[in-house]
Design a protein around this motif. Structure first.
Motif, PDB file in Angstrom:
ATOM      1  N   ALA A  63      19.623 -10.305   2.412  1.00 46.53           N
ATOM      2  CA  ALA A  63      18.231 -10.670   2.144  1.00 46.53           C
ATOM      3  C   ALA A  63      17.970 -10.741   0.642  1.00 46.53           C
ATOM      4  O   ALA A  63      17.363 -11.700   0.149  1.00 46.53           O
ATOM      5  N   ARG A  64      18.445  -9.762  -0.093  1.00 48.66           N
ATOM      6  CA  ARG A  64      18.256  -9.743  -1.547  1.00 48.66           C
ATOM      7  C   ARG A  64      18.941 -10.960  -2.188  1.00 48.66           C
ATOM      8  O   ARG A  64      18.340 -11.685  -2.980  1.00 48.66           O
ATOM      9  N   ASP A  65      20.195 -11.200  -1.828  1.00 46.36           N
ATOM     10  CA  ASP A  65      20.953 -12.297  -2.436  1.00 46.36           C
ATOM     11  C   ASP A  65      20.387 -13.664  -2.069  1.00 46.36           C
ATOM     12  O   ASP A  65      20.367 -14.576  -2.899  1.00 46.36           O
ATOM     13  N   TRP A  66      19.943 -13.829  -0.843  1.00 44.67           N
ATOM     14  CA  TRP A  66      19.415 -15.115  -0.391  1.00 44.67           C
ATOM     15  C   TRP A  66      17.949 -15.302  -0.746  1.00 44.67           C
ATOM     16  O   TRP A  66      17.381 -16.368  -0.517  1.00 44.67           O
ATOM     17  N   GLY A  67      17.308 -14.266  -1.286  1.00 46.37           N
ATOM     18  CA  GLY A  67      15.888 -14.354  -1.612  1.00 46.37           C
ATOM     19  C   GLY A  67      15.018 -14.369  -0.368  1.00 46.37           C
ATOM     20  O   GLY A  67      13.925 -14.928  -0.381  1.00 46.37           O
ATOM     21  N   ALA A  68      15.488 -13.744   0.696  1.00 45.79           N
ATOM     22  CA  ALA A  68      14.771 -13.745   1.976  1.00 45.79           C
ATOM     23  C   ALA A  68      13.890 -12.505   2.116  1.00 45.79           C
ATOM     24  O   ALA A  68      14.227 -11.443   1.596  1.00 45.79           O
ATOM     25  N   GLU A  69      12.791 -12.666   2.828  1.00 46.76           N
ATOM     26  CA  GLU A  69      11.993 -11.512   3.238  1.00 46.76           C
ATOM     27  C   GLU A  69      12.795 -10.785   4.313  1.00 46.76           C
ATOM     28  O   GLU A  69      13.400 -11.431   5.167  1.00 46.76           O
ATOM     29  N   LEU A  70      12.794  -9.468   4.284  1.00 47.71           N
ATOM     30  CA  LEU A  70      13.527  -8.690   5.272  1.00 47.71           C
ATOM     31  C   LEU A  70      12.563  -8.213   6.359  1.00 47.71           C
ATOM     32  O   LEU A  70      11.526  -7.630   6.059  1.00 47.71           O
ATOM     33  N   PHE A  71      12.915  -8.494   7.597  1.00 48.65           N
ATOM     34  CA  PHE A  71      12.133  -8.023   8.738  1.00 48.65           C
ATOM     35  C   PHE A  71      12.981  -7.017   9.494  1.00 48.65           C
ATOM     36  O   PHE A  71      14.033  -7.364  10.043  1.00 48.65           O
ATOM     37  N   ASP A  72      12.555  -5.763   9.505  1.00 45.88           N
ATOM     38  CA  ASP A  72      13.258  -4.687  10.207  1.00 45.88           C
ATOM     39  C   ASP A  72      12.844  -4.737  11.672  1.00 45.88           C
ATOM     40  O   ASP A  72      11.733  -4.352  12.030  1.00 45.88           O
ATOM     41  N   ALA A  73      13.746  -5.222  12.530  1.00 44.68           N
ATOM     42  CA  ALA A  73      13.445  -5.353  13.953  1.00 44.68           C
ATOM     43  C   ALA A  73      13.687  -4.061  14.723  1.00 44.68           C
ATOM     44  O   ALA A  73      13.421  -3.996  15.918  1.00 44.68           O
ATOM     45  N   GLY A  74      14.220  -3.037  14.037  1.00 44.61           N
ATOM     46  CA  GLY A  74      14.509  -1.770  14.706  1.00 44.61           C
ATOM     47  C   GLY A  74      15.903  -1.787  15.316  1.00 44.61           C
ATOM     48  O   GLY A  74      16.765  -2.561  14.926  1.00 44.61           O
ATOM     49  N   ALA A  75      16.129  -0.935  16.287  1.00 46.75           N
ATOM     50  CA  ALA A  75      17.434  -0.818  16.954  1.00 46.75           C
ATOM     51  C   ALA A  75      17.507  -1.838  18.088  1.00 46.75           C
ATOM     52  O   ALA A  75      17.202  -1.534  19.242  1.00 46.75           O
ATOM     53  N   VAL A  76      17.897  -3.067  17.756  1.00 47.73           N
ATOM     54  CA  VAL A  76      17.908  -4.165  18.723  1.00 47.73           C
ATOM     55  C   VAL A  76      19.302  -4.759  18.933  1.00 47.73           C
ATOM     56  O   VAL A  76      19.425  -5.876  19.435  1.00 47.73           O
ATOM     57  N   GLY A  77      20.346  -4.032  18.539  1.00 54.31           N
ATOM     58  CA  GLY A  77      21.696  -4.569  18.696  1.00 54.31           C
ATOM     59  C   GLY A  77      21.854  -5.857  17.912  1.00 54.31           C
ATOM     60  O   GLY A  77      21.386  -5.970  16.783  1.00 54.31           O
ATOM     61  N   HIS A  78      22.487  -6.849  18.527  1.00 52.42           N
ATOM     62  CA  HIS A  78      22.706  -8.139  17.857  1.00 52.42           C
ATOM     63  C   HIS A  78      21.589  -9.137  18.193  1.00 52.42           C
ATOM     64  O   HIS A  78      21.711 -10.316  17.912  1.00 52.42           O
ATOM     65  N   LEU A  79      20.518  -8.634  18.789  1.00 56.20           N
ATOM     66  CA  LEU A  79      19.359  -9.439  19.159  1.00 56.20           C
ATOM     67  C   LEU A  79      19.775 -10.652  19.990  1.00 56.20           C
ATOM     68  O   LEU A  79      19.492 -11.793  19.657  1.00 56.20           O
ATOM     69  N   ASP A  80      20.494 -10.359  21.062  1.00 54.26           N
ATOM     70  CA  ASP A  80      20.976 -11.401  21.957  1.00 54.26           C
ATOM     71  C   ASP A  80      20.673 -11.023  23.399  1.00 54.26           C
ATOM     72  O   ASP A  80      20.066  -9.993  23.658  1.00 54.26           O
ATOM     73  N   SER A  81      21.072 -11.865  24.326  1.00 53.46           N
ATOM     74  CA  SER A  81      20.754 -11.592  25.724  1.00 53.46           C
ATOM     75  C   SER A  81      21.465 -10.340  26.230  1.00 53.46           C
ATOM     76  O   SER A  81      20.957  -9.657  27.116  1.00 53.46           O
TER      77      SER A  81
END
Length: 186
Positions: free
Chosen positions: A142-160
């Protein structure tokens, strides 16, 4: 009108995966590449993304998951086009000395991940327990890409596999990119 290009990871998203649902349920969401699926060959994925981005002068918002985030970073390093913003969901961390496992169908063109600031607004979605990256590695991207960081919590790989068919937070994040005055809230 904004168009949405969904940049998949290495595999074919299951029908219940949030990205598959978005493409199926919303006519302005399209796969880049079409159709998604293995093997993941970086040069082919970057070329397919470039073709999709430049197929229309209408601004695009990129929605990338996993290795699709790396595709976006490589594309942004080498190309330009009418991209307004990107949602980068759980990019995997590749160590500088990374190489594919024997028999793994991955193009070694991504022998390192570009770390330059992306030329468009972006939000990086981070998980506290992703098997492919630590939270600190997400913070560094996020820092290197200049992205805002969104902390989604403990969500694994955020997949099905981790229960993410519907993903209301993701829909809110995409809306915040389409309407810059909207803050990305949890």
């Amino acid at each position: 009108m904004t168009r949405y290009l969904v940049v998949p990871g290495r595999g074919v998203p299951y029908p219940e995966h949030w990205s598959h649902r978005w493409v199926t349920d919303h006519p302005d969401f399209h796969w880049a590449p079409e159709p998604p699926g293995p093997p993941y060959v970086a040069a082919e994925r970057v070329a397919a993304l470039h073709a999709a981005v430049t197929a229309d002068a209408e601004p695009a918002i990129l929605v990338a998951h996993s290795a699709g985030c790396l595709t976006v970073a490589v594309w942004a390093r080498h190309h330009t086009g009418p991209v307004e913003a990107a949602l980068l969901v759980t990019p995997p961390h590749l160590d500088p000395g990374w190489s594919p496992a024997p028999g793994e169908a991955v193009d070694v063109v991504i022998d390192h991940v570009p770390r330059e600031t992306l030329p468009f607004r972006s939000i990086l979605v981070a998980s506290r327990n992703d098997p492919y990256s630590t939270f600190e590695q997400f913070e560094a991207y996020a820092r290197d890409w200049g992205a805002e960081l969104f902390d989604a919590g403990a969500v694994g790989h955020l997949d099905s596999k981790t229960g993410f068919g519907p993903w209301p937070d993701g829909e809110r994040l995409v809306r915040s990119l389409a309407h810059p005055g909207t803050p990305p809230r949890r």
